[in-house]
Scaffold this active site. Structure first.
Site, mmCIF file in Angstrom:
data_model
loop_
_atom_site.group_PDB
_atom_site.id
_atom_site.type_symbol
_atom_site.label_atom_id
_atom_site.label_comp_id
_atom_site.label_asym_id
_atom_site.label_seq_id
_atom_site.Cartn_x
_atom_site.Cartn_y
_atom_site.Cartn_z
ATOM 1 N N ARG A 269 0.823 -1.218 0.000
ATOM 2 C CA ARG A 269 0.000 0.000 0.000
ATOM 3 C C ARG A 269 0.854 1.263 0.000
ATOM 4 N NH1 ARG A 269 -3.516 -0.370 4.966
ATOM 5 N NH2 ARG A 269 -1.655 -1.430 5.662
ATOM 6 N N ASN B 30 -6.112 -2.626 2.094
ATOM 7 C CA ASN B 30 -6.098 -4.068 2.236
ATOM 8 C C ASN B 30 -7.534 -4.561 2.321
ATOM 9 O OD1 ASN B 30 -3.322 -4.347 2.290
ATOM 10 N ND2 ASN B 30 -3.178 -4.400 4.504
#
Length: 102
Positions: free
Chosen positions: A27, A45
């Site tokens: 990320r 996520n």
């Protein structure tokens, strides 16, 4: 200062990466790459172990981002990358951010 993008020059795509994509900085790397490419959207996520992103920008730049997502995140292994165009008009996203797990 650059001129605002025309709506016809902007696309939105939903991207889901599956494989070894959590716990490897995926990320954060995605946020940094999006900022470098000057695209907007978000990344998070998913509870199923995947990473989901919505990316917005010029089509050619989104192509670059998708290719990078397949191969460019150190420590990650992307087994599958699902890319889905989102219907227009898509909400204008002003920045690129990391969102909480969903």
């Amino acid at each position: 200062m650059t001129a605002p993008q025309e709506a016809s020059d902007t696309e939105c795509r939903r991207v889901v990466a599956r494989g070894v994509v959590q716990g490897v900085g995926f990320r954060e790397a995605c946020v940094q790459r999006a900022h470098a490419l000057r695209i907007t959207g978000w990344v998070r996520n998913r509870l199923d172990g995947s990473v989901e992103a919505v990316i917005q920008g010029p089509p050619a730049t989104l192509d670059l981002m998708c290719e990078w997502l397949r191969n460019g995140v150190p420590g990650a292994r992307v087994d599958a990358l699902q890319v889905q165009p989102l219907a227009r008009p898509c909400r204008n996203l002003g920045s690129f951010e990391r969102r909480p797990t969903a």
